[in-house]
Write an enzyme that holds these catalytic residues in place. Structure first.
Site, PDB file in Angstrom:
ATOM      1  N   PRO A  16       0.836  -1.203   0.000  1.00 30.38           N
ATOM      2  CA  PRO A  16       0.000   0.000   0.000  1.00 30.38           C
ATOM      3  C   PRO A  16       0.873   1.257   0.000  1.00 30.38           C
ATOM      4  O   PRO A  16       1.957   1.239   0.596  1.00 30.38           O
ATOM      5  CB  PRO A  16      -0.800  -0.102   1.307  1.00 30.38           C
TER       6      PRO A  16
ATOM      7  N   GLY B 237       2.331   5.019   0.893  1.00 31.65           N
ATOM      8  CA  GLY B 237       2.347   5.959   2.016  1.00 31.65           C
ATOM      9  C   GLY B 237       2.351   5.319   3.384  1.00 31.65           C
ATOM     10  O   GLY B 237       1.821   5.879   4.343  1.00 31.65           O
TER      11      GLY B 237
ATOM     12  N   GLY C  73       5.370   3.931   4.756  1.00 33.43           N
ATOM     13  CA  GLY C  73       6.718   3.925   5.320  1.00 33.43           C
ATOM     14  C   GLY C  73       7.541   2.771   4.796  1.00 33.43           C
ATOM     15  O   GLY C  73       8.544   2.397   5.391  1.00 33.43           O
TER      16      GLY C  73
ATOM     17  N   SER D 119       7.116   5.392  -2.228  1.00 39.70           N
ATOM     18  CA  SER D 119       7.283   6.608  -3.032  1.00 39.70           C
ATOM     19  C   SER D 119       8.649   6.602  -3.714  1.00 39.70           C
ATOM     20  O   SER D 119       8.768   6.957  -4.894  1.00 39.70           O
ATOM     21  CB  SER D 119       7.107   7.859  -2.174  1.00 39.70           C
ATOM     22  N   ALA D 120       9.677   6.141  -2.993  1.00 39.09           N
ATOM     23  CA  ALA D 120      11.011   6.037  -3.613  1.00 39.09           C
ATOM     24  C   ALA D 120      10.986   4.972  -4.709  1.00 39.09           C
ATOM     25  O   ALA D 120      11.598   5.143  -5.771  1.00 39.09           O
ATOM     26  CB  ALA D 120      12.053   5.675  -2.552  1.00 39.09           C
ATOM     27  N   ALA D 121      10.253   3.878  -4.482  1.00 38.29           N
ATOM     28  CA  ALA D 121      10.198   2.811  -5.485  1.00 38.29           C
ATOM     29  C   ALA D 121       9.467   3.284  -6.742  1.00 38.29           C
ATOM     30  O   ALA D 121       9.889   2.977  -7.872  1.00 38.29           O
ATOM     31  CB  ALA D 121       9.526   1.566  -4.898  1.00 38.29           C
TER      32      ALA D 121
ATOM     33  N   ASP E 251      16.074   6.344   1.268  1.00 40.61           N
ATOM     34  CA  ASP E 251      15.131   5.424   0.613  1.00 40.61           C
ATOM     35  C   ASP E 251      15.482   5.213  -0.857  1.00 40.61           C
ATOM     36  O   ASP E 251      15.474   4.078  -1.343  1.00 40.61           O
ATOM     37  CB  ASP E 251      13.699   5.981   0.706  1.00 40.61           C
TER      38      ASP E 251
HETATM   39  O1  PMV Z   1       8.066   6.819   5.808  1.00 39.37           O
HETATM   40  P1  PMV Z   1       9.027   6.803   4.687  1.00 39.37           P
HETATM   41  O2  PMV Z   1       9.193   5.468   4.026  1.00 39.37           O
HETATM   42  O3  PMV Z   1       8.722   7.869   3.685  1.00 39.37           O
HETATM   43  O4  PMV Z   1      10.483   7.113   5.292  1.00 39.37           O
HETATM   44  C1  PMV Z   1      10.859   8.375   5.750  1.00 39.37           C
HETATM   45  C2  PMV Z   1      12.228   8.309   6.355  1.00 39.37           C
HETATM   46  C3  PMV Z   1      12.659   9.609   7.047  1.00 39.37           C
HETATM   47  O5  PMV Z   1      13.961   9.386   7.608  1.00 39.37           O
HETATM   48  C4  PMV Z   1      11.704   9.969   8.181  1.00 39.37           C
HETATM   49  C5  PMV Z   1      12.721  10.765   6.080  1.00 39.37           C
HETATM   50  C6  PMV Z   1      13.875  10.720   5.103  1.00 39.37           C
HETATM   51  O6  PMV Z   1      13.806  11.486   4.120  1.00 39.37           O
HETATM   52  O7  PMV Z   1      14.860   9.979   5.321  1.00 39.37           O
END
Ligand code: PMV
Length: 317
Positions: free
Chosen positions: A101, A103, A105, A109-111, A152
């Protein structure tokens, strides 16, 4: 021209948030992620596939729709902009399918960002190094979120279990035997951008909060030692410690604390993974079967994931 790309998701074992302030972090690519396909078409178009959520983006027609895929949209639009600047215009149809899913964590979004960039380069017949992909992927995240570390996008690009130093970006591949990890998904309150901005404002309000960031940085160095020694007791205990430090930054709520309490007899430890306020909680299992039973009985949504050594990968048809 046609190309298929797999971009893994990622979990953060140690050091999120502090990595935004220059500290190292340890994160791993996982065997679930985002698939992007591209093929020749009469215009440039991006769509999601395979989920009820839907995203359609056809820049030349000014068409932009997102239902249930709003969080992917900004990254897809920014990735296409960066790709066009890097490799010129192409006419191609991109489809994006996520096994996770958005958003939560898990670096979806990076993928999405790195996956679109890699597919665009393949369909434009352009060569691209992993270093350049990681750099461009970070640019996409910065455009969307305002503040973002390169963690990420680096993990999605290079794959494996990595220690990451953010500025300048440097990665070290760790060989640590980890059991499959449990990724429990809680509804998340806020986007990565909003939560990172809240932490920034907390740090600006209270000088003493900087010592929390420093403590997370020191913990990452210690955790590195435990991981390479294969000392899971030590890894788990430091995950818990990292979670409490994240709590001091106000990104851990009672849902996470009670999940960790309930599952503690069956884990070495666990923590929020990513920006927090719900989202992914990663558990290091001591007794996987018992953990499966309790998580299912309590109705948690979860995945069992393994570290994926290969980062973003493209196949040409
Ligand atoms: O929640 P995610 O997967 O977008 O991870 C964010 C990670 C942080 O360290 C909170 C932000 C970042 O840019 O590294």
């Amino acid at each position: 021209m046609p190309a298929r790309v797999f971009a893994p998701g990622a979990i953060k074992l140690f050091g999120e948030h502090a990595v935004v302030y220059g500290k190292p972090a340890i994160a791993a690519a996982i065997d679930r992620g985002v698939r992007v396909e591209c093929s020749a078409w009469d215009r440039l178009a991006i769509e999601t596939a395979g989920t009820p959520a839907r995203l359609v983006y056809i820049p030349d027609e000014g068409r932009l729709e997102a239902r249930g895929a709003e969080r992917f949209l900004a990254y897809a639009v920014a990735a296409i902009k960066v790709a066009r600047e890097a490799w010129g215009d192409i006419k191609a149809r991109f489809t994006i399918e996520s096994e996770l899913p958005p958003g939560i964590g898990a670096a979806t979004s990076a993928a999405v960002s790195v996956g679109i960039l890699r597919a665009y380069a393949a369909c434009a017949s352009a060569g691209v190094s992993k270093e350049e992909l990681a750099r461009l992927g970070h640019r996409v995240e910065l455009e969307v979120q305002g503040i973002a570390s390169p963690m990420d996008t680096a993990v999605v690009t290079f794959g494996g279990l990595l220690r990451v130093w953010p500025s300048p970006l440097r990665v070290e591949r760790l060989s640590a035997a980890l059991p499959p990890l449990y990724v429990v998904v809680l509804p998340r309150r806020g986007t990565t951008g909003e939560i990172v901005a809240d932490v920034k404002s907390l740090l600006a309000r209270h000088k003493s909060a900087a010592s929390v960031v420093d403590a997370i940085g020191a913990l990452v160095d210690e955790a590195h030692g435990c991981l390479v020694r294969g000392d899971l007791e030590c890894v788990g205990e430091l995950m818990e410690l990292n979670n409490w430090l994240l709590g001091a930054l106000k990104v851990v709520d009672s849902r996470v604390v009670s999940l960790l309490e309930l599952t503690r007899p069956f884990t070495y430890g666990g923590k929020v993974s990513g920006a927090g306020r719900g989202g992914v909680v990663v558990l290091l299992p001591r007794d996987g079967r018992a953990l499966d039973r309790i998580l299912s009985a309590l109705g948690y949504a979860y995945y069992r994931v393994s570290v994926a050594e290969g980062g973003v990968t493209a196949w040409s048809d």
